[in-house]
Design a protein around this motif. Sequence first.
Motif, PDB file in Angstrom:
ATOM      1  N   VAL A 170      26.600  14.257  56.194  1.00  0.00           N
ATOM      2  CA  VAL A 170      27.137  13.053  56.825  1.00  0.00           C
ATOM      3  C   VAL A 170      26.676  11.864  55.997  1.00  0.00           C
ATOM      4  O   VAL A 170      25.664  11.933  55.302  1.00  0.00           O
ATOM      5  CB  VAL A 170      26.687  12.902  58.307  1.00  0.00           C
ATOM      6  CG1 VAL A 170      27.260  14.028  59.159  1.00  0.00           C
ATOM      7  CG2 VAL A 170      25.177  12.852  58.435  1.00  0.00           C
ATOM      8  N   THR A 175      29.420   4.974  58.688  1.00  0.00           N
ATOM      9  CA  THR A 175      29.762   5.738  59.886  1.00  0.00           C
ATOM     10  C   THR A 175      28.635   5.586  60.898  1.00  0.00           C
ATOM     11  O   THR A 175      27.463   5.763  60.565  1.00  0.00           O
ATOM     12  CB  THR A 175      29.977   7.222  59.541  1.00  0.00           C
ATOM     13  OG1 THR A 175      30.945   7.315  58.492  1.00  0.00           O
ATOM     14  CG2 THR A 175      30.465   7.997  60.756  1.00  0.00           C
ATOM     15  N   CYS A 180      28.339  10.487  63.517  1.00  0.00           N
ATOM     16  CA  CYS A 180      27.640  11.445  62.644  1.00  0.00           C
ATOM     17  C   CYS A 180      26.987  12.541  63.487  1.00  0.00           C
ATOM     18  O   CYS A 180      27.054  13.724  63.131  1.00  0.00           O
ATOM     19  CB  CYS A 180      26.590  10.732  61.802  1.00  0.00           C
ATOM     20  SG  CYS A 180      27.263   9.682  60.492  1.00  0.00           S
ATOM     21  N   LEU A 183      29.497  15.086  64.641  1.00  0.00           N
ATOM     22  CA  LEU A 183      29.890  15.981  63.542  1.00  0.00           C
ATOM     23  C   LEU A 183      28.850  17.087  63.356  1.00  0.00           C
ATOM     24  O   LEU A 183      29.199  18.246  63.155  1.00  0.00           O
ATOM     25  CB  LEU A 183      30.044  15.187  62.238  1.00  0.00           C
ATOM     26  CG  LEU A 183      31.225  14.233  62.162  1.00  0.00           C
ATOM     27  CD1 LEU A 183      31.104  13.320  60.938  1.00  0.00           C
ATOM     28  CD2 LEU A 183      32.535  15.002  62.120  1.00  0.00           C
TER      29      LEU A 183
END
Length: 189
Positions: A170, A175, A180, A183
């Motif tokens: 990440v 972001t 993150c 994810l």
Amino acid sequence: MTTGSPPLRTDVVVLNGGSSSGTSTLIRQLQELLPRPWLTFGVDSFIESLPRSLVTPEASATAPGLGLAPDGSITVGPVFRALQTDWQEGVAAIARTGTGVLLDEVFLGGAEGQERWRRTLKGLSVLWVGVRCAPETAAAREAARGDRVTGMAASQAELVHRGVTYDIEVDTTDTDPATCARLIAAHVV
């Protein structure tokens, strides 16, 4: 139709990123997202637990502990390394009990740091996460924090990833931490 074995339950999630890359923030987000309780351990808390005599304000090849130079460079001595090995074994022992472990790491030696953890975590299901951040962004975060040696974030931004292999990466430069963390969480079993 053949079915494979179900994926192994994740025992340890290792987040590796340079200083001020956002690993600690991501770990807190993961604790909120993941369905079972996870304990966090990090290199910063390990360093804080060391006797002050082992943490010196200069980097020296002959120092027994951890040297933090004014330019942000770091040296690691043999006493530090021995204590770090013991600490790593303790973290692995906790994971072996079935308690999930989120590990906040900084692989100063790149692939060598990952290999030390691979040996220690042998037999456990580990998710390796690279946490990247542009050096200038990490440096700005470092300056805003005020609790780091200036230059550490920029010098570590790429260094900690050299030769390291990840299951997922990440980038926290642009972001947000929640995105993150989602994810990463999608890869945790």
